[in-house]
Design a protein around this motif. Structure first.
Motif, short mmCIF file in Angstrom:
data_model
loop_
_atom_site.label_atom_id
_atom_site.label_comp_id
_atom_site.label_asym_id
_atom_site.label_seq_id
_atom_site.Cartn_x
_atom_site.Cartn_y
_atom_site.Cartn_z
N GLU A 452 -68.56 -0.14 -0.34
CA GLU A 452 -69.05 0.76 0.71
C GLU A 452 -67.95 1.02 1.72
O GLU A 452 -67.30 0.08 2.20
CB GLU A 452 -70.27 0.15 1.41
CG GLU A 452 -71.52 0.12 0.55
CD GLU A 452 -72.06 1.52 0.25
OE1 GLU A 452 -71.92 2.41 1.11
OE2 GLU A 452 -72.59 1.72 -0.86
N THR A 453 -67.70 2.28 2.01
CA THR A 453 -66.63 2.62 2.96
C THR A 453 -67.13 3.60 4.00
O THR A 453 -68.17 4.25 3.83
CB THR A 453 -65.43 3.27 2.23
OG1 THR A 453 -65.80 4.58 1.79
CG2 THR A 453 -65.01 2.43 1.03
N ASN A 454 -66.37 3.71 5.07
CA ASN A 454 -66.64 4.71 6.10
C ASN A 454 -65.48 5.69 6.19
O ASN A 454 -65.15 6.21 7.25
CB ASN A 454 -66.84 4.02 7.46
CG ASN A 454 -68.09 3.16 7.49
OD1 ASN A 454 -69.15 3.58 7.04
ND2 ASN A 454 -67.96 1.94 8.00
N SER A 455 -64.83 5.91 5.00
CA SER A 455 -63.62 6.73 5.00
C SER A 455 -63.92 8.23 5.08
O SER A 455 -63.03 9.01 5.37
CB SER A 455 -62.81 6.44 3.73
OG SER A 455 -63.59 6.70 2.57
N ASN A 456 -65.16 8.60 4.81
CA ASN A 456 -65.49 10.02 4.80
C ASN A 456 -65.94 10.47 6.19
O ASN A 456 -67.03 10.13 6.64
CB ASN A 456 -66.60 10.29 3.78
CG ASN A 456 -66.95 11.76 3.69
OD1 ASN A 456 -66.30 12.60 4.31
ND2 ASN A 456 -67.98 12.08 2.93
N ASN A 457 -65.10 11.21 6.87
CA ASN A 457 -65.46 11.71 8.20
C ASN A 457 -65.64 13.23 8.19
O ASN A 457 -65.29 13.93 9.13
CB ASN A 457 -64.41 11.30 9.25
CG ASN A 457 -63.04 11.83 8.92
OD1 ASN A 457 -62.83 12.44 7.86
ND2 ASN A 457 -62.08 11.61 9.81
#
Length: 521
Positions: A452-457
């Motif tokens: 799980e990542t938060n790389s997509n902004n």
């Protein structure tokens, strides 16, 4: 009475499968959705169903997708044409990067992983494809051979905190790195080494050669091939692969050429007449109450807020769906449209939803850009009871499923909606329900799991509600355009959604105006 194609689409949406044996129809109903009313409809319309299925079989044989010559200019699919055009308009936008890091725990055989990846590139031409212009038109250029190197970034000696920070930065950096559609390659892969027993594999593909289904194919094939290479099984010219992974009957370029020919004349008229009638007079913009003025040009800046729906509530939603002869998708969409209605006051709501569009056996195992977008317009006028709204959503969904072959790109081109750089055409809100996927794969001495990542902004639309089924209930993410909304507003909106779900489960006969929400809108 429903047309036969809509009845069968409806049954398919309930996961009811058919098998024809002579003049007999056998049904597989794993979810127990085949009510006595539906059984009677099947008995009454048996001959219609048999004729329809036999006719479709004959038609599918006559328009099978066949390989085309590689000695001619290979066209793009309609979906590829749109992404190529958008890339020409804004080449420095990574919004169509599909990044999916995998955590690898155990004894990793790096050489076997590299061999597996390159065997997948060999199998799927689209991963060796770039795009060039000939006679002022984009065409596919397929490299006969492409070898990926799988570089390794060693983070093993960093302290734990610094390592986590560096991993987060590298994952984000990889997800934002631009592709060159003309030079390629359009698949990147690298390894982050965290320890002798832990790696993170960074994979990124451009959407023009891939979609969500394709990512699942890549991961599945990676596991099968990795096992074979770890056992030193020789794989030469695909000979061994035939026993491990069936050779692909066609490639994506064959599908693109077929699609350009198939969507002609009678097929086109049938599809476009439905969509023209369905979307005639639809509002061009959903006027959501935003925190900031809408900018003149979309920036696609985005963020997301997550929330969960308990296993008990999830089960209750499934039971309600079954009682109403609907799918979970329809029930959740009806709830989401209730929320949008309460926020906007609009009785004419248009929401987009993706569909895999893998309705032919030849393309089920192909990596490529097949996903299509359906436009679901619902009439909420008359302050209906929520149960009535659900049935309106069901009818609209079934009609869209029965006419899903119309590429969204062609629909926009034909309808020619009022274009504005500040918002997307036809709809600005998306709804997605993801099927549960296996997030862990056990291999010989190695476990693969998604990260799980938060790389997509980024946010392609004003709002996108993305819901996934898990053993722990439904996990939802509300993606939003940060040029329009604050995090506080979105958090409040997800709270309203959860309250609506509770009230609907308690009383699906309530009228829309009587369903309470957290705050006054």
């Amino acid at each position: 009475m429903k047309p036969i194609d809509q009845l069968l689409s409806y049954l398919n949406s309930l996961d009811i499968q058919f098998r024809i044996d002579g003049d007999r129809i056998y049904c597989n109903d794993p979810q127990g959705m085949l009510t006595s009313e539906l059984k009677q409809q099947l008995r009454d319309r048996k001959q219609e169903i048999l004729q329809f299925i036999h006719h479709n079989r004959q038609s599918s044989q006559s328009d099978r997708i066949l390989p085309v010559s590689r000695d001619t200019n290979l066209p793009l699919s309609f979906a590829q044409q749109r992404l190529w055009f958008l890339n020409q308009l804004e080449p420095n936008n990574p919004i169509y990067n599909l990044s999916f890091p995998l955590r690898l725990l155990g004894q990793l055989n790096i050489e076997a992983l590299k061999q597996s990846l390159n065997e997948i590139v060999r199998r799927h031409e689209v991963l060796r494809t770039t795009f060039t212009i000939i006679d002022k038109k984009p065409v596919q250029a397929i490299a006969p051979v492409l070898t990926l190197k799988l570089p390794i970034i060693d983070l093993e000696n960093l302290p734990e905190t610094a390592q986590k920070t560096q991993v987060s930065q590298l994952v984000t950096q990889e997800a934002q790195l631009l592709f060159d559609l003309e030079q390629g390659p359009l698949l990147r892969a690298s390894l982050l080494k965290l320890s002798q027993q832990e790696y993170i594999a960074l994979f990124t593909m451009h959407h023009i050669v891939s979609d969500g289904w394709s990512i699942e194919i890549l991961i599945k094939e990676l596991g099968v091939l990795y096992e074979a290479f770890c056992r030193d099984e020789p794989i030469s010219c695909g000979d061994t692969t035939r026993t491990l992974l069936a050779e692909l009957p066609i490639q994506y370029a064959d599908f693109a050429a077929w699609q350009q020919q198939w969507l002609q004349a009678e097929v086109w008229e049938t599809q476009i007449s439905y969509w023209h009638q369905q979307l005639n007079g639809a509002p061009s913009l959903l006027e959501l109450p935003t925190d900031y003025p809408r900018p003149a040009i979309q920036s696609f800046s985005g963020a997301r807020h997550s929330f969960s729906i308990s296993p008990e509530q999830t089960q209750a939603l499934k039971i309600l769906s079954q009682q109403q002869g609907c799918t979970l998708f329809m029930t959740l969409l009806a709830t989401f449209k209730t929320l949008l209605h309460r926020y906007t006051g609009s009785n004419d709501l248009v929401v987009g939803t993706p569909i895999a569009n893998r309705n032919r056996s030849e393309i089920e195992g192909l990596i490529g850009f097949f996903v299509n977008t359906l436009v679901l317009r619902t009439d909420l006028s008359g302050n209906p009871r929520w149960r009535e709204l659900l049935h309106r959503v069901r009818e609209v969904s079934l009609g869209a499923y029965a006419h899903q072959d119309m590429p969204f790109e062609q629909l926009v081109e034909h309808l020619q909606p009022q274009r504005n750089l500040s918002y997307a055409p036809l709809f600005q809100v998306m709804f997605v329900l993801q099927n549960p996927q296996n997030s862990h794969i056990e291999l010989s001495g190695l476990t693969l799991s998604t990260v799980e990542t938060n790389s997509n902004n980024h946010a392609k639309f004003d709002l996108t509600l993305d819901i996934s089924e898990t053993p722990d209930g439904l996990i939802a993410k509300l993606e939003y355009n940060t040029d329009l909304f604050t995090a506080q507003t979105i958090q409040q909106m997800t709270g309203v959604m959860q309250t609506l779900l509770c009230k609907i489960l308690a009383n699906p006969e309530a009228r829309l105006s009587d369903l309470p929400i957290l705050t006054t809108i």
